[in-house]
Write a protein that holds these residues in place. Structure first.
Motif, short mmCIF file in Angstrom:
data_model
loop_
_atom_site.label_atom_id
_atom_site.label_comp_id
_atom_site.label_asym_id
_atom_site.label_seq_id
_atom_site.Cartn_x
_atom_site.Cartn_y
_atom_site.Cartn_z
N VAL A 80 15.97 7.63 -10.32
CA VAL A 80 17.12 7.23 -9.51
C VAL A 80 18.05 6.36 -10.35
CG1 VAL A 80 15.82 7.36 -7.34
CG2 VAL A 80 15.90 5.19 -8.59
N SER A 81 19.20 6.08 -9.82
CA SER A 81 20.14 5.19 -10.51
C SER A 81 19.59 3.76 -10.51
CB SER A 81 21.50 5.22 -9.82
OG SER A 81 21.39 4.61 -8.54
N PRO A 82 20.00 2.96 -11.49
CA PRO A 82 19.56 1.55 -11.49
C PRO A 82 19.92 0.82 -10.20
CG PRO A 82 20.50 2.10 -13.62
CD PRO A 82 20.76 3.27 -12.71
N SER A 83 21.08 1.11 -9.64
CA SER A 83 21.48 0.42 -8.40
C SER A 83 20.60 0.84 -7.22
CB SER A 83 22.96 0.67 -8.09
OG SER A 83 23.19 2.05 -7.89
N TYR A 84 20.21 2.12 -7.17
CA TYR A 84 19.34 2.54 -6.06
C TYR A 84 17.93 2.01 -6.25
CZ TYR A 84 17.72 5.09 -2.05
OH TYR A 84 17.22 5.38 -0.80
N LEU A 85 17.48 1.94 -7.49
CA LEU A 85 16.17 1.34 -7.75
C LEU A 85 16.16 -0.10 -7.26
CD1 LEU A 85 13.33 1.73 -9.02
CD2 LEU A 85 14.32 0.85 -11.15
N GLN A 110 0.85 -1.19 0.00
CA GLN A 110 0.00 0.00 0.00
C GLN A 110 0.89 1.24 0.00
OE1 GLN A 110 -3.53 -0.21 0.20
NE2 GLN A 110 -3.20 -2.40 -0.06
N GLY A 111 0.29 2.36 -0.31
CA GLY A 111 1.02 3.62 -0.18
C GLY A 111 0.96 4.48 -1.42
N PRO A 112 1.32 5.75 -1.28
CA PRO A 112 1.26 6.71 -2.38
C PRO A 112 2.49 6.75 -3.27
CG PRO A 112 1.84 7.85 -0.37
CD PRO A 112 1.64 6.41 0.00
N ILE A 113 3.42 5.80 -3.07
CA ILE A 113 4.65 5.75 -3.86
C ILE A 113 4.66 4.47 -4.68
CG2 ILE A 113 7.17 5.71 -3.79
CD1 ILE A 113 6.96 7.09 -1.00
N LEU A 114 4.80 4.61 -5.99
CA LEU A 114 4.94 3.45 -6.88
C LEU A 114 6.40 3.36 -7.28
CD1 LEU A 114 3.62 1.18 -8.62
CD2 LEU A 114 3.44 2.90 -10.44
N VAL A 115 7.03 2.23 -7.01
CA VAL A 115 8.41 1.99 -7.41
C VAL A 115 8.35 1.07 -8.61
CG1 VAL A 115 10.68 1.14 -6.72
CG2 VAL A 115 9.22 2.32 -5.05
N ALA A 116 8.73 1.59 -9.77
CA ALA A 116 8.54 0.88 -11.04
C ALA A 116 9.86 0.60 -11.74
CB ALA A 116 7.64 1.71 -11.96
N GLY A 117 9.82 -0.36 -12.65
CA GLY A 117 11.01 -0.72 -13.42
C GLY A 117 11.41 0.36 -14.42
N LYS A 118 12.52 0.12 -15.08
CA LYS A 118 13.12 1.06 -16.03
C LYS A 118 12.17 1.36 -17.20
CE LYS A 118 17.02 1.40 -19.20
NZ LYS A 118 18.16 0.69 -19.76
N VAL A 172 8.69 6.20 -8.84
CA VAL A 172 10.14 6.09 -8.84
C VAL A 172 10.54 5.10 -9.92
CG1 VAL A 172 12.19 5.52 -7.47
CG2 VAL A 172 10.16 6.49 -6.34
N SER A 173 11.52 5.46 -10.73
CA SER A 173 12.05 4.57 -11.76
C SER A 173 13.47 4.99 -12.08
CB SER A 173 11.18 4.64 -13.02
OG SER A 173 11.69 3.79 -14.03
N SER A 174 14.18 4.14 -12.81
CA SER A 174 15.53 4.51 -13.23
C SER A 174 15.51 5.25 -14.57
CB SER A 174 16.43 3.28 -13.32
OG SER A 174 15.91 2.36 -14.25
N PHE A 175 14.33 5.30 -15.22
CA PHE A 175 14.18 6.07 -16.46
C PHE A 175 12.70 6.28 -16.74
CE2 PHE A 175 13.76 6.71 -21.02
CZ PHE A 175 14.69 7.73 -21.22
N PHE A 176 12.35 7.49 -17.18
CA PHE A 176 10.98 7.82 -17.57
C PHE A 176 10.96 8.32 -19.01
CE2 PHE A 176 10.85 8.55 -12.98
CZ PHE A 176 9.69 7.88 -12.63
N ALA A 177 9.92 7.99 -19.72
CA ALA A 177 9.70 8.59 -21.03
C ALA A 177 9.45 10.08 -20.82
CB ALA A 177 8.52 7.93 -21.72
#
Length: 193
Positions: free
Chosen positions: A120-125, A66-74, A98-103
């Motif tokens: 964020v960086s791929p390692s931090y993701l 749950q929560g207001p933050i979505l952590v998504a893939g590259k 949060v992602s390591s890259f967004f369109a």
């Protein structure tokens, strides 16, 4: 728009790369022109079967996350330029993705609609994904003023970039017109000079 300054909350992990806007909000739901109601169609084809029953192993159907933050893939938000993708995420209750890259177009649509894309960086993701997997109740802090993201129990995280104008708008809850109205006196002074 709502003001955005700081969020400290749990997150929803979506470790899938190349999530396009048609997966975020399928095209068949784009008939409305107002922002309301799109949240219930968010990731519709991943969340529900054709008969409308929930797909049990999809993350949004898992009460542990749950929560207001979505952590998504590259490369989150690739594909078409539909603004409805940002509408659906915001209407569902997400305030940060949060992602390591967004369109690029998705990034601007998100910012224009009060949704903060944090790159964020791929390692931090990967660090965030591992922390959420280990404890779905782990808390993430996002501070827009400082442009930082971190796990709440850790002293440091990463910084992120944001367009300075969009930062001002988010911090104050402005859309483009609100911003112009906020500097009305400066505009008038310039015009009268």
């Amino acid at each position: 728009m709502e003001k955005f300054q700081h969020i400290r909350a749990t997150a929803v992990p979506l470790p899938i790369e190349e999530v396009d806007t048609d997966q975020i909000i399928p095209a068949r739901f784009l008939k409305a022109t107002t922002r309301e109601g799109f949240g219930e169609k968010l990731f519709r084809d991943w969340r529900f079967r054709a008969d409308g029953s929930p797909v049990g192993d999809f993350v949004l159907n898992n009460a542990a996350y749950q929560g207001p933050i979505l952590v998504a893939g590259k490369n989150f938000g690739c594909g078409s330029s539909r603004e409805h993708a940002a509408w659906a995420l915001f209407d569902y209750g997400f305030r940060v993705v949060v992602s390591s890259f967004f369109a690029d177009i998705f990034r601007m649509n998100a910012l224009n609609n009060g949704l903060l894309p944090v790159q964020v960086s791929p390692s931090y993701l990967d660090r965030l994904f591992r922390a959420i997997e280990a404890d779905p109740q782990v808390t993430i802090e996002v501070d827009l003023e400082k442009q930082t993201i971190k796990l709440a129990d850790e002293p440091i995280g990463e910084t992120f970039e944001i367009d300075p104008y969009k930062k001002i708008c988010l911090l104050n809850g402005y859309d483009d017109l609100d911003y112009l109205l906020s500097i009305k006196k400066q505009i008038e002074a310039f015009e009268n000079a």
